[in-house]
Each structure stands twice: as C-alpha cells, then as structure tokens.
Scaffold this motif. Structure first.
Motif, mmCIF file in Angstrom:
data_model
loop_
_atom_site.group_PDB
_atom_site.id
_atom_site.type_symbol
_atom_site.label_atom_id
_atom_site.label_comp_id
_atom_site.label_asym_id
_atom_site.label_seq_id
_atom_site.Cartn_x
_atom_site.Cartn_y
_atom_site.Cartn_z
ATOM 1 N N VAL A 68 0.876 -1.174 0.000
ATOM 2 C CA VAL A 68 0.000 0.000 0.000
ATOM 3 C C VAL A 68 0.909 1.217 0.000
ATOM 4 O O VAL A 68 1.929 1.232 0.681
ATOM 5 C CB VAL A 68 -0.896 0.010 1.265
ATOM 6 C CG1 VAL A 68 -1.656 1.319 1.395
ATOM 7 C CG2 VAL A 68 -1.859 -1.169 1.251
ATOM 8 N N PHE A 69 0.543 2.220 -0.780
ATOM 9 C CA PHE A 69 1.333 3.443 -0.684
ATOM 10 C C PHE A 69 0.464 4.620 -0.300
ATOM 11 O O PHE A 69 -0.696 4.703 -0.645
ATOM 12 C CB PHE A 69 2.174 3.717 -1.939
ATOM 13 C CG PHE A 69 1.423 3.859 -3.222
ATOM 14 C CD1 PHE A 69 0.955 5.087 -3.621
ATOM 15 C CD2 PHE A 69 1.230 2.771 -4.059
ATOM 16 C CE1 PHE A 69 0.295 5.246 -4.826
ATOM 17 C CE2 PHE A 69 0.577 2.908 -5.254
ATOM 18 C CZ PHE A 69 0.104 4.149 -5.647
ATOM 19 N N ARG A 70 1.074 5.506 0.483
ATOM 20 C CA ARG A 70 0.449 6.743 0.920
ATOM 21 C C ARG A 70 0.829 7.805 -0.101
ATOM 22 O O ARG A 70 1.988 7.872 -0.520
ATOM 23 C CB ARG A 70 0.999 7.122 2.301
ATOM 24 C CG ARG A 70 0.504 8.428 2.838
ATOM 25 C CD ARG A 70 1.277 8.808 4.085
ATOM 26 N NE ARG A 70 1.576 7.663 4.917
ATOM 27 C CZ ARG A 70 1.151 7.494 6.157
ATOM 28 N NH1 ARG A 70 0.427 8.413 6.722
ATOM 29 N NH2 ARG A 70 1.484 6.427 6.836
ATOM 30 N N TYR A 71 -0.121 8.598 -0.526
ATOM 31 C CA TYR A 71 0.197 9.601 -1.544
ATOM 32 C C TYR A 71 -0.696 10.821 -1.440
ATOM 33 O O TYR A 71 -1.733 10.807 -0.779
ATOM 34 C CB TYR A 71 0.070 8.996 -2.946
ATOM 35 C CG TYR A 71 -1.352 8.714 -3.378
ATOM 36 C CD1 TYR A 71 -2.079 9.654 -4.107
ATOM 37 C CD2 TYR A 71 -1.979 7.511 -3.075
ATOM 38 C CE1 TYR A 71 -3.380 9.407 -4.510
ATOM 39 C CE2 TYR A 71 -3.274 7.253 -3.479
ATOM 40 C CZ TYR A 71 -3.976 8.202 -4.184
ATOM 41 O OH TYR A 71 -5.266 7.952 -4.573
ATOM 42 N N LYS A 72 -0.248 11.872 -2.098
ATOM 43 C CA LYS A 72 -1.034 13.082 -2.310
ATOM 44 C C LYS A 72 -1.027 13.350 -3.813
ATOM 45 O O LYS A 72 -0.072 13.002 -4.495
ATOM 46 C CB LYS A 72 -0.415 14.261 -1.568
ATOM 47 C CG LYS A 72 -0.498 14.128 -0.053
ATOM 48 C CD LYS A 72 0.046 15.344 0.636
ATOM 49 C CE LYS A 72 -0.936 16.426 0.691
ATOM 50 N NZ LYS A 72 -1.682 16.725 1.846
ATOM 51 N N GLN A 80 2.179 11.874 -5.654
ATOM 52 C CA GLN A 80 3.443 12.052 -4.933
ATOM 53 C C GLN A 80 3.423 11.040 -3.798
ATOM 54 O O GLN A 80 2.699 11.209 -2.825
ATOM 55 C CB GLN A 80 3.557 13.472 -4.384
ATOM 56 C CG GLN A 80 4.769 13.691 -3.503
ATOM 57 C CD GLN A 80 6.066 13.639 -4.296
ATOM 58 O OE1 GLN A 80 6.180 14.321 -5.315
ATOM 59 N NE2 GLN A 80 7.009 12.852 -3.853
ATOM 60 N N ILE A 81 4.187 9.960 -3.934
ATOM 61 C CA ILE A 81 4.208 8.897 -2.936
ATOM 62 C C ILE A 81 5.080 9.330 -1.764
ATOM 63 O O ILE A 81 6.219 9.748 -1.951
ATOM 64 C CB ILE A 81 4.723 7.580 -3.551
ATOM 65 C CG1 ILE A 81 3.756 7.119 -4.640
ATOM 66 C CG2 ILE A 81 4.900 6.507 -2.474
ATOM 67 C CD1 ILE A 81 4.245 5.917 -5.431
ATOM 68 N N SER A 82 4.540 9.218 -0.557
ATOM 69 C CA SER A 82 5.290 9.608 0.636
ATOM 70 C C SER A 82 5.672 8.423 1.510
ATOM 71 O O SER A 82 6.531 8.570 2.384
ATOM 72 C CB SER A 82 4.498 10.627 1.453
ATOM 73 O OG SER A 82 3.250 10.091 1.829
ATOM 74 N N ALA A 83 5.060 7.259 1.298
ATOM 75 C CA ALA A 83 5.417 6.071 2.076
ATOM 76 C C ALA A 83 4.915 4.825 1.370
ATOM 77 O O ALA A 83 3.904 4.866 0.662
ATOM 78 C CB ALA A 83 4.827 6.143 3.479
ATOM 79 N N ILE A 84 5.630 3.733 1.568
ATOM 80 C CA ILE A 84 5.223 2.423 1.058
ATOM 81 C C ILE A 84 5.062 1.517 2.270
ATOM 82 O O ILE A 84 5.936 1.482 3.143
ATOM 83 C CB ILE A 84 6.259 1.855 0.080
ATOM 84 C CG1 ILE A 84 6.386 2.779 -1.132
ATOM 85 C CG2 ILE A 84 5.885 0.433 -0.349
ATOM 86 C CD1 ILE A 84 7.487 2.403 -2.096
#
Length: 105
Positions: A68-72, A80-84
């Motif tokens: 899962v990736f966190r993005y804006k 813009q992926i900020s965490a995986i």
C-alpha cells in the motif's frame, strides 16, 4: 459466521499480534484484547484508492497482503508517494487523530 470470513479475521488478528510482538513483549491480556478487536477484511484491486484525502477517518487499516502506498495528488494530477507499506503495517493509524485525511491510500 461464514468459515472463510472467520479465517480471514483470525489471520488479521494474528498479523497484528506478530507485528506488535516484533516491537517487544506483549502481555497475554493485551494479546487477548487484540484478538477481540472488531475486524472487517476487505480486498482491493491494484491501484484502487480506499482512503481518500479529505475523508473523515473513522477506522484504521492493517495491510495483510501486498503493498500500500500513501500519496497526495500534485497539481498535474500525478501521485506524490510519501510512504510504502508492507504486510503488518497500519498505514493510517495516526489518521484517527485527524479531522480530515491529509493523504490518500
């Protein structure tokens, strides 16, 4: 309750317990409490957004399988992926303290 649903719920509780135990000892009472947490197992297809920026958070998720990736979203519409996050991670636990989600998953 359906046997398959019960098995998936048990798998989720086991995954969370293993993650917590990797961080340090967990008293039996707390392990039991984790096992009693309400669990709803859901599956998502690749590239599905299941938490949207701007949502009102009311629950948290635990990654059981996959990534899962966190993005804006940026102005161009790109992510813009900020965490995986990997299995065992709770990528939005801190969001329960937010009024509105400030990222998507």
């Amino acid at each position: 309750m359906d046997q398959a649903v019960e098995t998936r719920q048990r798998k989720a509780a086991d995954r969370l317990t293993r993650k917590l135990l990797s961080l340090g000892p967990l008293p039996a009472a707390e392990m039991d409490a984790v096992g009693r947490l309400p669990v709803q197992v859901r599956s998502f297809s690749a590239n599905a957004t299941f938490v949207q920026e701007g949502d009102d958070p009311a629950q948290s998720c635990l990654v059981l399988e996959g990534f899962v990736f966190r993005y804006k979203l940026v102005r161009s519409g790109a992510r813009q992926i900020s965490a995986i996050h990997i299995p065992g991670d709770m990528p939005d636990l801190q969001s329960l303290h937010l009024r509105r989600m400030d990222h998507s998953l």
